[in-house]
Design a protein around this motif. Structure first.
Motif, short mmCIF file in Angstrom:
data_model
loop_
_atom_site.label_atom_id
_atom_site.label_comp_id
_atom_site.label_asym_id
_atom_site.label_seq_id
_atom_site.Cartn_x
_atom_site.Cartn_y
_atom_site.Cartn_z
N ILE A 269 24.51 27.74 -7.07
CA ILE A 269 23.98 28.84 -6.29
C ILE A 269 25.06 29.31 -5.33
CG2 ILE A 269 22.19 29.54 -4.67
CD1 ILE A 269 21.12 26.56 -6.18
N TRP A 271 25.61 32.31 -2.43
CA TRP A 271 24.69 33.19 -1.69
C TRP A 271 25.41 33.95 -0.59
CZ3 TRP A 271 20.16 32.98 -4.16
CH2 TRP A 271 19.06 33.66 -3.62
N ALA A 283 17.95 30.50 -1.26
CA ALA A 283 18.99 29.68 -1.89
C ALA A 283 18.66 28.20 -1.76
CB ALA A 283 20.34 29.98 -1.24
N SER A 293 20.91 20.95 -9.79
CA SER A 293 21.63 21.87 -8.91
C SER A 293 22.97 21.28 -8.51
CB SER A 293 20.80 22.16 -7.66
OG SER A 293 21.56 22.94 -6.74
N VAL A 296 24.78 24.72 -2.98
CA VAL A 296 24.82 26.11 -2.53
C VAL A 296 26.15 26.38 -1.84
CG1 VAL A 296 23.75 27.85 -1.05
CG2 VAL A 296 22.32 26.12 -2.18
#
Length: 325
Positions: A269, A271, A283, A293, A296
């Motif tokens: 991710i 962002w 996020a 995942s 981020v």
């Protein structure tokens, strides 16, 4: 790749070593050339456009590179041109495919064709079939991120990885920042308001551009024209542009969280932390929801469509997720 059996003729081994060095040098030259070449402009991107004849219509796409495929999904009211910088940088590593969603860009679909996110996911599956593509890496932004999540749920076996930038999530779809556009679409005024950007580029930059770009002054005239022209080119296209936005509500992601929590697909991710449409909490939600995942990355001062402004960052994150370099 492993070398051949060690106990081979010395000459053959040396030849293999020389070949390996040559291949490495060729790869370095290729990458350097890709970085040095001028960015793809609207004219070149348009000339590269192809169409796939699918049951849902003629789907426009641009394809560059070879090997394993990567699919780039744009936001609204953009089209595949959003990813031109990423394609410039990643086509040396992947067969990069940037389609235009139905109701946006240069794709042509008949009246009555559903433009909802689940129909868009179905279109992508058909497009990949038509292009003889099995598995893909997906890079997605904005409403394209919603479609990517639906595609993952419906076709988990077809994804190698997923790179998401600012986009819809189940608890925030559609986000409050998109509701004014949906309201205008329902009132039948969105297409006309968007068409004004063609004759008043300063208006486009000060309204739309200021909302979704870190530096709206860099939103070139040709970029505005490439995005807006097909949306308002006919009464049908205007109606479909508005229908695309109307289809953003009710929530197209309702009920998918459980499936996302079962996903084995690696997800990264990235962002834009200054986005006024999708909150940073979205996020965090994605990071906590996807079991695989990869975390981020927050991009300071970046807004919704930062991938268009910072293609080097997108390429860097994509290569890392793909295990390249």
């Amino acid at each position: 790749m492993k070398r051949r059996q060690f106990l081979q003729l010395t000459g053959a081994a040396l030849a293999g070593g020389v070949a390996g060095v040559c291949m490495a040098r060729t790869d370095i030259v290729r990458r350097a050339t890709a970085v040095a070449m001028p960015p793809t402009d609207a004219s070149a991107f348009g000339k590269a456009r192809r169409f796939a004849e699918l049951p849902c219509g003629r789907i426009a796409y641009v394809e560059r590179g070879a090997g394993e495929a990567a699919l780039f999904l744009h936001g609204a009211p953009l089209n595949g041109f959003q990813w031109r910088g990423a394609l410039d940088r990643l086509s040396a590593h992947r067969r990069c495919i940037a389609p235009d969603f139905m109701g946006l860009g240069y794709s042509q679909v008949p009246a009555g064709q559903s433009l909802a996110a689940d129909a868009q996911a179905g279109m992508l599956a058909a497009l990949l079939d038509a292009l003889a593509v099995g598995k893909v890496d997906i890079v997605a932004s904005d409403s394209g991120g919603a479609v990517a999540q639906l595609f993952l749920v419906r076709h988990p076996e077809r994804l190698r990885s997923l790179l998401l930038t600012n986009c819809d999530v189940e608890p925030d779809s559609p986000p409050a920042g998109v509701m004014p556009a949906i309201g205008m679409a329902r009132a039948g005024t969105l297409a006309e308001a968007t068409a004004r950007w063609l004759t008043d580029k300063a208006l486009a930059r000060s309204t739309f551009g200021a909302a979704v770009y870190r530096d709206p002054a860099r939103l070139a005239d040709e970029t505005i024209e490439y995005y807006v022209t097909p949306l308002v080119s006919s009464p049908l296209r205007r109606a479909q542009y508005e229908a695309f936005h109307i289809a953003l509500a009710p929530n197209p992601l309702a009920g998918i969280e459980a499936a996302l929590r079962r996903s084995a697909v690696p997800v990264r991710i990235v962002w834009g932390a200054a986005d006024q449409v999708f909150a940073l909490a979205d996020a965090e939600y994605l990071d906590h929801t996807f079991p695989q995942s990869r975390g981020v990355r927050r991009v300071p001062d970046a807004k919704l469509f930062f991938p268009e402004e910072f293609p080097d960052l997108v390429a860097e994150e994509a290569r890392r997720l793909w295990g390249i370099g």
